[in-house]
Design a protein around this motif. Structure first.
Motif, short mmCIF file in Angstrom:
data_model
loop_
_atom_site.label_atom_id
_atom_site.label_comp_id
_atom_site.label_asym_id
_atom_site.label_seq_id
_atom_site.Cartn_x
_atom_site.Cartn_y
_atom_site.Cartn_z
N HIS A 118 0.83 -1.20 0.00
CA HIS A 118 0.00 0.00 0.00
C HIS A 118 0.87 1.26 0.00
CE1 HIS A 118 -3.30 2.70 0.59
NE2 HIS A 118 -2.71 3.21 1.65
N GLN A 119 1.92 1.25 0.79
CA GLN A 119 2.83 2.40 0.81
C GLN A 119 3.46 2.62 -0.56
OE1 GLN A 119 5.45 1.29 4.00
NE2 GLN A 119 3.99 1.86 5.61
N LEU A 120 3.84 1.54 -1.23
CA LEU A 120 4.40 1.65 -2.58
C LEU A 120 3.37 2.19 -3.56
CD1 LEU A 120 6.41 -1.71 -2.77
CD2 LEU A 120 7.37 0.61 -2.67
N ALA A 124 3.80 5.58 -5.62
CA ALA A 124 3.79 5.52 -7.08
C ALA A 124 2.76 6.48 -7.66
CB ALA A 124 3.51 4.09 -7.54
N GLU A 125 1.59 6.55 -7.03
CA GLU A 125 0.57 7.48 -7.50
C GLU A 125 1.03 8.93 -7.37
OE1 GLU A 125 -3.65 5.12 -6.91
OE2 GLU A 125 -2.93 6.36 -5.26
N ARG A 126 1.64 9.25 -6.24
CA ARG A 126 2.13 10.62 -6.03
C ARG A 126 3.24 10.97 -7.01
NH1 ARG A 126 2.42 10.52 0.63
NH2 ARG A 126 0.17 10.87 0.99
N GLY A 127 4.04 9.96 -7.36
CA GLY A 127 5.16 10.20 -8.27
C GLY A 127 4.82 10.05 -9.74
N ARG A 131 2.48 2.66 -14.10
CA ARG A 131 2.65 1.21 -14.25
C ARG A 131 2.95 0.55 -12.92
NH1 ARG A 131 6.62 -0.84 -18.81
NH2 ARG A 131 5.98 -2.78 -17.80
N GLU A 132 3.79 1.20 -12.12
CA GLU A 132 4.12 0.66 -10.80
C GLU A 132 2.89 0.64 -9.90
OE1 GLU A 132 6.93 1.65 -6.91
OE2 GLU A 132 7.28 2.69 -8.81
N ALA A 133 2.08 1.68 -9.99
CA ALA A 133 0.88 1.75 -9.16
C ALA A 133 -0.06 0.60 -9.47
CB ALA A 133 0.17 3.09 -9.38
N TYR A 172 -5.19 5.87 -14.83
CA TYR A 172 -4.21 6.95 -14.74
C TYR A 172 -3.91 7.57 -16.10
CZ TYR A 172 -3.44 4.51 -10.31
OH TYR A 172 -3.60 3.92 -9.08
N PRO A 173 -3.82 8.87 -16.17
CA PRO A 173 -3.98 9.86 -15.09
C PRO A 173 -5.40 10.44 -15.00
CG PRO A 173 -3.09 10.96 -17.00
CD PRO A 173 -3.29 9.50 -17.39
#
Length: 236
Positions: A118-120, A124-127, A131-133, A172-173
């Motif tokens: 969840h932290q990742l 990932a969303e903030r950054g 794809r990572e999200a 996204y986005p």
């Protein structure tokens, strides 16, 4: 999306291994809806001949994760708004059941992994690492449902995620998940720590409904012709 999403496989039982690698890639959302597979390029990327690639792709066509066009080209299946909504209603039942069952079986180590995923996801969303999200969101759900120790149920869930995973790239986005209160993943984790099956089931249900609301609206807008032209091109 480039073929870098897929790794090299060994030579034994090639079709099964290619199938599994592609299957995981679809569930993790490594391919967008409409992605067209080029068999020769995919074979070179994975280090195998074209035959196991073709056979694995046809298995995924039969599973409705991929579509074969009249030109015999093979691409990642798209979902209409009504298909997405119907599959979501099925997911609510199946994933809710898996989450409920996992509550009394999941290990503390897996709960710690859920926190990490969840932290990742949030990072990932903030950054803007979309794809990572998408990938770590699947890892969160996969870890929870695997903990249910219900292989038949898990197989059903994965089969639906073959079609659902690629669609999450549409979040996204333009349609990121939003929640009226806390992120439902946090409520899932709290319910697991408290060993409260009903709370975990309801949190997963809310996650699917709240987190996917904007995606459903986006799909409806695409079909109505009111979405951005670039998105319409992806889905047609």
């Amino acid at each position: 999306m480039s073929n870098e999403a897929i790794g090299v496989v060994g030579r034994d039982n090639l079709t099964a291994r290619v199938f599994q690698e592609l299957r995981v890639a679809l569930m993790e959302g490594r391919f967008r809806p409409g992605h067209r597979f080029k068999i020769r390029e995919l074979a070179e990327t994975m280090g195998v001949s074209e035959t196991p690639i073709r056979e694995a792709l046809m298995q995924l066509v039969r599973a409705r994760a991929l579509n074969m066009q009249a030109s015999r080209s093979i691409e990642v299946a798209r979902l209409s708004a009504s298909q997405y909504e119907e599959l979501r209603s099925i997911r609510i039942l199946l994933e809710g059941l898996a989450a409920e069952r996992a509550t009394t079986r999941i290990s503390k180590a897996d709960i710690a992994n859920l926190r990490k995923y969840h932290q990742l996801l949030v990072a990932a969303e903030r950054g803007g690492r979309w794809r990572e999200a998408v990938r770590v969101n699947w890892q969160f759900h996969h870890t929870l449902y695997k903990a249910a120790d219900a292989p038949e149920l898990f197989e059903m869930i994965e089969t639906i995620w073959l079609r659902n995973g690629p669609m999450l790239n549409m979040l996204y986005p333009h349609a990121p998940p939003t929640y009226p209160g806390r992120h439902q993943h946090l409520n899932v984790i709290d319910g697991l720590v408290a060993r409260n099956p009903e709370a975990v089931k309801q949190s997963i249900r809310a996650d699917l409904l709240e987190g996917g609301a904007r995606l459903l609206q986006l799909l409806q807008d695409i079909e109505a012709g009111t979405a951005p032209a670039s998105l319409d091109a992806v889905m047609t």
